[in-house]
Write a protein that holds these residues in place. Structure first.
Motif, PDB file in Angstrom:
ATOM      1  N   GLU A 133       0.673  -1.436   0.231  1.00  0.00           N
ATOM      2  CA  GLU A 133      -0.009   0.172  -0.400  1.00  0.00           C
ATOM      3  C   GLU A 133       0.586   1.651  -0.069  1.00  0.00           C
ATOM      4  OE1 GLU A 133      -3.688   1.052   2.185  1.00  0.00           O
ATOM      5  OE2 GLU A 133      -2.032   1.020   3.886  1.00  0.00           O
ATOM      6  N   ALA A 134       2.465   1.145   0.574  1.00  0.00           N
ATOM      7  CA  ALA A 134       2.874   1.773   0.688  1.00  0.00           C
ATOM      8  C   ALA A 134       4.431   2.281   0.471  1.00  0.00           C
ATOM      9  CB  ALA A 134       2.754   3.329   2.241  1.00  0.00           C
ATOM     10  N   VAL A 135       5.072   2.771   0.230  1.00  0.00           N
ATOM     11  CA  VAL A 135       6.826   3.128   0.039  1.00  0.00           C
ATOM     12  C   VAL A 135       6.978   4.169   0.630  1.00  0.00           C
ATOM     13  CG1 VAL A 135       8.782   2.339  -0.887  1.00  0.00           C
ATOM     14  CG2 VAL A 135       6.495   1.760  -1.600  1.00  0.00           C
ATOM     15  N   ILE A 136       8.295   3.797   2.093  1.00  0.00           N
ATOM     16  CA  ILE A 136       8.661   5.064   2.941  1.00  0.00           C
ATOM     17  C   ILE A 136      10.084   5.305   2.309  1.00  0.00           C
ATOM     18  CG2 ILE A 136       9.466   6.353   4.716  1.00  0.00           C
ATOM     19  CD1 ILE A 136       6.780   4.483   6.074  1.00  0.00           C
ATOM     20  N   LEU A 137      10.188   6.535   1.768  1.00  0.00           N
ATOM     21  CA  LEU A 137      11.906   6.442   1.482  1.00  0.00           C
ATOM     22  C   LEU A 137      12.415   7.132   2.342  1.00  0.00           C
ATOM     23  CD1 LEU A 137      11.129   7.182  -2.550  1.00  0.00           C
ATOM     24  CD2 LEU A 137      11.521   4.981  -1.008  1.00  0.00           C
ATOM     25  N   SER A 138      13.475   6.600   3.014  1.00  0.00           N
ATOM     26  CA  SER A 138      14.231   7.172   3.939  1.00  0.00           C
ATOM     27  C   SER A 138      14.893   8.583   3.493  1.00  0.00           C
ATOM     28  CB  SER A 138      15.237   6.259   4.770  1.00  0.00           C
ATOM     29  OG  SER A 138      16.399   5.700   3.769  1.00  0.00           O
TER      30      SER A 138
ATOM     31  N   LEU B  47       5.878   7.760   0.123  1.00  0.00           N
ATOM     32  CA  LEU B  47       6.090   8.543   1.446  1.00  0.00           C
ATOM     33  C   LEU B  47       7.247   9.007   1.458  1.00  0.00           C
ATOM     34  CD1 LEU B  47       3.595   6.699   1.602  1.00  0.00           C
ATOM     35  CD2 LEU B  47       2.978   8.059   3.774  1.00  0.00           C
ATOM     36  N   ALA B  48       7.840  10.351   1.928  1.00  0.00           N
ATOM     37  CA  ALA B  48       8.818  10.842   2.043  1.00  0.00           C
ATOM     38  C   ALA B  48       9.307  11.875   2.747  1.00  0.00           C
ATOM     39  CB  ALA B  48       9.923  10.602   0.580  1.00  0.00           C
ATOM     40  N   HIS B  49      10.281  12.905   3.380  1.00  0.00           N
ATOM     41  CA  HIS B  49      10.112  14.125   3.809  1.00  0.00           C
ATOM     42  C   HIS B  49      10.391  15.041   2.327  1.00  0.00           C
ATOM     43  CE1 HIS B  49      11.715  17.763   5.888  1.00  0.00           C
ATOM     44  NE2 HIS B  49      11.699  17.074   7.235  1.00  0.00           N
ATOM     45  N   GLU B  50       9.896  16.145   3.148  1.00  0.00           N
ATOM     46  CA  GLU B  50       9.572  17.366   1.871  1.00  0.00           C
ATOM     47  C   GLU B  50      11.024  17.480   1.141  1.00  0.00           C
ATOM     48  OE1 GLU B  50       7.434  20.335   2.352  1.00  0.00           O
ATOM     49  OE2 GLU B  50       7.338  20.909   0.856  1.00  0.00           O
TER      50      GLU B  50
ATOM     51  N   LYS C 250       2.597  11.649  -0.351  1.00  0.00           N
ATOM     52  CA  LYS C 250       2.792  12.385   0.386  1.00  0.00           C
ATOM     53  C   LYS C 250       4.174  12.723   1.467  1.00  0.00           C
ATOM     54  CE  LYS C 250       1.125  10.755   5.955  1.00  0.00           C
ATOM     55  NZ  LYS C 250       0.090  12.195   5.885  1.00  0.00           N
ATOM     56  N   PHE C 251       3.691  13.872   2.506  1.00  0.00           N
ATOM     57  CA  PHE C 251       5.854  14.300   2.531  1.00  0.00           C
ATOM     58  C   PHE C 251       5.258  13.764   4.414  1.00  0.00           C
ATOM     59  CE2 PHE C 251       5.478  17.948  -0.532  1.00  0.00           C
ATOM     60  CZ  PHE C 251       5.806  17.113  -1.343  1.00  0.00           C
TER      61      PHE C 251
ATOM     62  N   LEU D  54       5.521  13.008  12.672  1.00  0.00           N
ATOM     63  CA  LEU D  54       4.565  12.251  12.733  1.00  0.00           C
ATOM     64  C   LEU D  54       4.149  10.570  13.011  1.00  0.00           C
ATOM     65  CD1 LEU D  54       2.314  12.872  10.561  1.00  0.00           C
ATOM     66  CD2 LEU D  54       3.585  11.714   8.916  1.00  0.00           C
ATOM     67  N   GLN D  55       2.856  10.501  13.204  1.00  0.00           N
ATOM     68  CA  GLN D  55       2.488   9.037  13.282  1.00  0.00           C
ATOM     69  C   GLN D  55       2.142   8.232  12.741  1.00  0.00           C
ATOM     70  OE1 GLN D  55       2.996   7.264  17.184  1.00  0.00           O
ATOM     71  NE2 GLN D  55       2.885   9.140  18.464  1.00  0.00           N
TER      72      GLN D  55
END
Ligand SMILES: [Zn+2]
Length: 280
Positions: free
Chosen positions: A67-72, A94-97, A130-131, A136-137
């Motif tokens: 559903e989601a991929v978070i990029l460090s 999802l990743a930091h802006e 999404k940033f 953020l939790q």
């Protein structure tokens, strides 16, 4: 590799072709969270997608559950398969802006950070949906949540991820490995991030992008101390050598690498930029 029932660590091997004669072997870890849906943290290089998909299938799950991929952060060995995974599964990214430009425009990234054979590691930019801001939790499953910790230094928008239910901290590339390639955007920020990781005691398992999982407190302390000592040695050496004008490009970088007895291929613009951050 199973860390807990739901949280798995997958080692992804890759090679960097420095030139036609020299190749270096590296690896990077990806985290797979098997909840009702699947969440990935980092995606390896562009050849990693099929390894990630195979691992998910071996665990009797369907890749459409991603559903989601978070990029460090934006570096090629972390975002390499993100575009492919998004295309196949329609997952969100999802990743930091602060990493937006280099994730969404890899041509800009290679221009500003010329990793050798860059396009063999990542060949497609990907749009962030999404940033992730500090603090953020995100609840990813009934008993798995992620807390985003902004940890600049290695790159401006690097994040660490804390999983409170399992007392796991994932630090991506924030902790330098002794004698590994000096590779960071801002030395002072990296030290601050490292000190924050050292002063936090709320995790019992430390996961990083470039080490096996660390589960023993003493082992974790040694790992952190070695990273810090290495940074201090680099700082001292850089400050004793980067003085005045260079007569040729990378002259000071070469002297530091030589003095520390590190491999020749560390003499490059990325390491030079990291070193120049010590004296700004
Ligand atoms: Zn990195």
């Amino acid at each position: 590799m199973k860390i807990t029932e739901k949280i798995h660590l997958l080692r992804l091997d890759f090679k960097i072709n420095l030139n036609s004669q020299k190749q270096i072997e590296r690896f990077v870890n990806s985290i797979i969270i098997f909840g009702e849906k699947i969440t990935l943290i980092d995606t390896g290089t562009k050849d990693s997608a099929h390894h990630i998909f195979s691992y998910i299938k071996e665990n009797s799950r369907d890749i459409s559950d991603i559903e989601a991929v978070i990029l460090s952060h934006s570096h090629p060995d972390h975002i390499g398969s993100a575009a492919e995974i998004k295309k196949v599964t329609e997952c969100r990214i999802l990743a930091h802006e602060s990493e937006k430009n280099w994730i969404e425009n890899i041509e800009a990234q290679v221009k500003e950070r010329p990793v050798p054979a860059f396009f063999e590691l990542v060949d497609k930019s990907v749009k962030i949906d999404k940033f992730l801001e500090h603090g953020l939790q995100v609840k990813v499953d009934e008993d798995v949540s992620l807390k985003i910790i902004h940890s600049p230094g290695h790159s401006k928008g690097s994040i660490n991820i804390f999983l409170p239910e399992d007392k796991i901290l994932f630090t991506a590339d924030s902790i330098p490995i002794k004698n590994d390639i000096p590779n960071y955007d801002d030395f002072n920020d990296l030290m601050d991030s490292l000190h924050r990781i050292k002063s936090t005691q709320d995790y019992s398992i430390l996961l990083t992008s470039w080490s096996p999982p660390l589960t023993d407190r003493k082992e974790i302390e040694i790992f952190l101390d070695e990273g810090e000592s290495y940074l201090k040695v680099l700082d001292k050496t850089v400050k004793s050598i980067y003085i005045g004008e260079e007569s040729e490009a990378l002259e000071f970088c070469r002297k530091v690498i030589l003095k520390l007895g590190l491999p020749d291929f560390y003499v490059n613009p990325i390491v030079d930029k990291a070193f120049k951050g010590h004296i700004k």
